[in-house]
Write a protein that holds these residues in place. Sequence first.
Motif, short mmCIF file in Angstrom:
data_model
loop_
_atom_site.label_atom_id
_atom_site.label_comp_id
_atom_site.label_asym_id
_atom_site.label_seq_id
_atom_site.Cartn_x
_atom_site.Cartn_y
_atom_site.Cartn_z
N ALA A 473 0.84 -1.20 0.00
CA ALA A 473 0.00 0.00 0.00
C ALA A 473 0.87 1.25 0.00
N GLU A 474 0.65 2.14 -0.95
CA GLU A 474 1.49 3.32 -1.08
C GLU A 474 1.45 4.20 0.16
N ASP A 475 0.26 4.29 0.81
CA ASP A 475 0.15 5.17 1.97
C ASP A 475 0.80 4.58 3.23
N GLU A 476 1.44 3.41 3.10
CA GLU A 476 2.19 2.82 4.20
C GLU A 476 3.69 2.76 3.90
N GLN A 477 4.07 3.12 2.69
CA GLN A 477 5.48 3.06 2.28
C GLN A 477 6.26 4.26 2.81
N PRO A 478 7.57 4.10 3.07
CA PRO A 478 8.39 5.22 3.57
C PRO A 478 8.30 6.41 2.63
N HIS A 479 8.14 7.60 3.21
CA HIS A 479 8.04 8.81 2.40
C HIS A 479 9.43 9.39 2.18
N ALA A 480 9.64 9.96 0.98
CA ALA A 480 10.95 10.50 0.62
C ALA A 480 11.40 11.61 1.58
N THR A 481 10.46 12.35 2.15
CA THR A 481 10.82 13.43 3.07
C THR A 481 11.58 12.88 4.28
N PHE A 482 11.10 11.78 4.84
CA PHE A 482 11.74 11.20 6.03
C PHE A 482 13.06 10.52 5.65
N LEU A 483 13.08 9.85 4.50
CA LEU A 483 14.31 9.18 4.06
C LEU A 483 15.42 10.21 3.83
N ALA A 484 15.06 11.33 3.19
CA ALA A 484 16.06 12.37 2.92
C ALA A 484 16.57 12.99 4.22
#
Length: 495
Positions: A473-484
């Motif tokens: 599910a896309e809304d459960e995948q890590p967001h680029a903002t947090f990864l960056a």
Amino acid sequence: MTSEKRSIAVRFFGGAGNYTTVLEECCTHILTSDPTEAALVEWVKSNTKATSTDGIRDRLRFLEALELLEIEPERVRLTETGITWVSQTDPNVLFEQLDATVYGFETALEALQNGPKTDAELGDSIANTHAEVNWNDPSGPAQHRGWLQSLGYVERSDGLNSLTDSGRALARRRTSDSPNFQRQTYYTQADLEKAFDTSFGSYIKGINPRTDDHGELSYIIVKAREDGPYSDELDGERFTYIGEGVPSKGDQTLTGANKALLEQAEGASVPVYFFYQPADRSDLRYEGLVSVADVRYVSADERDRRVYEFTMERLDLEHPTEFETLAASVTAGEREETDSDANDGTNAGSEPEPALTAAEDEYTEVQRRVRSSAFAKRVKSAYDFRCAICDRSRESPAGTVDIEAAHIYPKQENGRDFIRNGLALCRLHHWAFDTGWLAVSDAYRILVADRPELEGYEEFSRLEGAQITVPPAEDEQPHATFLAAHRELHGFESV
């Protein structure tokens, strides 16, 4: 409280859905200005669209009937209840006053538990339940709904009224048959069996998980004995409780009781009642509700016996259904955060950037604990209790799963308890991620710190470029903002 209940509620200023906003302003004015009745009427005219002096006085008299204020010609002042409400703005305070003063508020909640209703259908439910008061005013249902809507318990769409999450929690609490114990009060075993509608056998064990008619865990009773076979440290808001299993039987095992508490540490889901039994008494003293903050399987004594060591935290909750209310607020809060994040893109079609951190004063301490538990449970469940990096789900000899919920942007930096700021990781890779050995690119590939001179580099370098496992599910995948933000924190190049 008024000796005779009313059949009709009186609407307030501001329109349905906004009564409490104007009421709070009005109560604050009374508290700070100590006005006469005439002066308060003029304040209402100046701050609302009201123009009729008689209509304003009618509404003020209704507030007096609710025991929120006292009206004398030369002075209007808030009651103790009014001061409590305006200082806390707790909707339940006002609901209790409405329900005690006017017929039908609890009936409306119960009716909405069965699904959305129009105003007319709510009126029918109230009329049928309270036939003795001849409740047939066609304006009545809208006024009841207007107050419930203003309190945040009801939402309205296309002429239909539905319960919000907090409304459902309130309805469950009002109809709950959960026992209502008083802290520091002693109860016999017979008292507890009657309150819980269960039998404990010859005595009450240390950990008592109880299930409902469908076999689902309903609640847990935890008892600590002053003269027990092991010493529990019970002082303070946070304390240690040793799991089930006496010393003569060696290492404690993952019994059903220990497993029930362990699962609460992974994600709080049911009320945990805590009782204490002094050495010189057979009855138990109620200590309140607790949450399981952590669990460790550790060596405990000179025989190197291993035990489950549960870290408990006392919860400032008076009734078990308040736990459900908090859980509902967590769900609603996360949904609001998700909706807010989805609307943060500055241009149509742009990738939204969620807030990196949580507002420090947004939640009470108890809400933070529940949110933290909900975060851990959601993250681990989304990843099917497998490590996103190595795709393994190891178990310890005691049967505990070695999977943890890691914040991508760390909790100590006030990173959010938001599922897209989470990764499920085994203990090794959680440590490696938190210390900066590992990071993740926007394309979900593993990055390894370039430190070949350090012990551990050879092992971690094998992971370079590998794809991590993410939820479907896309809304459960890590967001680029947090990864960056994690990469920047640990000195990785932005990729």
